[in-house]
Design an enzyme around this catalytic site. Structure first.
Site, short mmCIF file in Angstrom:
data_model
loop_
_atom_site.label_atom_id
_atom_site.label_comp_id
_atom_site.label_asym_id
_atom_site.label_seq_id
_atom_site.Cartn_x
_atom_site.Cartn_y
_atom_site.Cartn_z
N LYS A 53 59.50 83.53 72.70
CA LYS A 53 58.99 82.16 72.60
C LYS A 53 60.06 81.16 73.05
O LYS A 53 59.77 80.24 73.82
CB LYS A 53 58.54 81.87 71.15
CG LYS A 53 57.25 82.61 70.80
CD LYS A 53 56.93 82.63 69.31
CE LYS A 53 55.72 83.52 69.05
NZ LYS A 53 55.42 83.75 67.64
N GLN A 97 57.90 82.12 61.91
CA GLN A 97 57.48 83.48 62.29
C GLN A 97 57.08 84.29 61.05
O GLN A 97 57.84 84.36 60.08
CB GLN A 97 58.61 84.18 63.06
CG GLN A 97 58.22 85.52 63.63
CD GLN A 97 57.14 85.41 64.72
OE1 GLN A 97 57.18 84.58 65.60
NE2 GLN A 97 56.13 86.28 64.62
N ASP A 120 50.99 76.42 65.70
CA ASP A 120 50.30 77.70 65.50
C ASP A 120 48.85 77.47 65.10
O ASP A 120 48.02 78.38 65.19
CB ASP A 120 51.00 78.50 64.38
CG ASP A 120 51.81 79.66 64.91
OD1 ASP A 120 51.59 80.05 66.08
OD2 ASP A 120 52.65 80.18 64.17
#
Ligand code: NAP
Length: 292
Positions: A53, A97, A120
């Site tokens: 990412k 994460q 997200d």
């Protein structure tokens, strides 16, 4: 004749080029899009995901910050970091994460992220925006699937779409996005007695299960679009999806479409993370202008 491939790598490249240009335009106005990625603990798979990412940000003109913490980090310390990032004008997207160590409640952590920075799209508020059809940041993987479907040129209005899987991160938001595109949507799951009964009628099938060979050749209609979200390992340890790829590709025939694994949904997920971060930076700029 076999179904045509939907090339997620090529589509990603194309979308990323456009995002890079938007990032540079924002940077020229003093607002380079910024993503903060938080990793807690030493999960090796998570370490690879966050590295990819951050690398993708660097390659496309986005600023990124990777914050790595020992698994001993407390929930209160993590919440304090998120609070600081919520207030940081250089950061437009915050990603924590998963999975987190067991002493940290993921729901609490996700809820702490400002909705405008929830790139997200996992928070309850972001899910509410999606459910209500309000503008907002959508979960990256289902958003990427929508782009893959759109790239085939297939119009979704009035079509029958079947989503296999009902997780909060993939299946449910996928179904809602398809519904918003005027498809008639069926959601199947582990308690669905006859999966094939539904998928055989589908113009579009999205498989998000995590079990290989869930979708087989006798379960699809010729000409359908099949999107394979699954990430599994075959007997040789190679990455594979939820779809029995070769047989289903054959069964779909020349008018069908199918995504490969790897090279389908996977690259689109990170691309949509970049897209959400650029969108969030543009939205922050617009909000600031409106309040000036
Ligand atoms: P998940 O939370 O485990 O959900 C799996 C879903 O599949 C559940 O709703 C489950 O039903 C359903 N299911 C399980 N067995 C089934 C069966 N035999 N028939 C029909 N439905 C069945 O997984 P997820 O997070 O949604 O992820 C799904 C897959 O996508 C995984 O392989 C994951 O690694 C992959 N993934 C890939 C990407 C990417 O970027 N490529 C991103 C995210 C996820 P119940 O609800 O009844 O249990």
């Amino acid at each position: 004749m076999t179904a045509r491939l939907i090339d997620g790598l090529a589509l990603s490249r194309e979308i990323r080029a456009g995002l890079g240009a938007r990032a540079e335009a924002l940077a020229a106005r003093g607002r380079r899009p910024g993503l903060a990625v938080i990793l807690v603990g030493e999960n090796p798979a998570s370490a690879v995901y966050v590295r990819n990412k951050v690398k993708a940000c660097a390659e496309h003109g986005l600023h990124s910050v990777l914050e790595k913490y020992q698994s001993t980090l407390t929930e209160a310390e993590l919440l304090a970091r998120i609070k600081a990032l919520n207030a940081d004008a250089a950061i437009h997207g915050i990603l924590v994460q998963m999975p987190l160590p067991p002493h940290i409640a993921p729901a609490k952590v996700i809820a702490a992220i400002a909705t405008a920075k929830d790139v997200d799209g996992y928070s309850v508020l972001s899910a509410g925006e999606l459910t209500s059809g309000l503008p907002g940041l959508r979960p990256c993987t289902p958003l990427g699937c929508m782009k893959l479907i759109e790239s085939t040129g297939a119009a979704l209005r009035g079509k029958h779409a079947v989503v296999i899987g009902r997780s909060n991160t993939v299946g449910k938001p996928m179904a809602l996005l398809l519904l918003q595109s005027d498809a008639t949507v069926t959601v199947c799951h582990s308690r669905t007695p006859d999966l094939g009964l539904h998928t055989r009628m589908a113009d579009v099938v999205v498989a998000a299960v995590g079990r290989r060979h869930t979708l087989r050749a006798d379960m699809v209609k010729p000409g359908a679009v099949v999107i394979d979200v699954g990430m599994n390992r075959n007997d040789e340890g190679k990455l594979c999806g939820d779809v029995d790829f070769d047989a289903v590709r054959e069964a779909l025939g020349a008018t069908g479409w199918i995504t490969p694994v790897p090279g389908g949904v996977g690259p689109m997920t990170i691309t949509m993370l970049l897209a959400n971060t650029v969108d969030a930076a543009e939205a922050a700029e617009a909000a600031e202008a409106a309040n000036a």
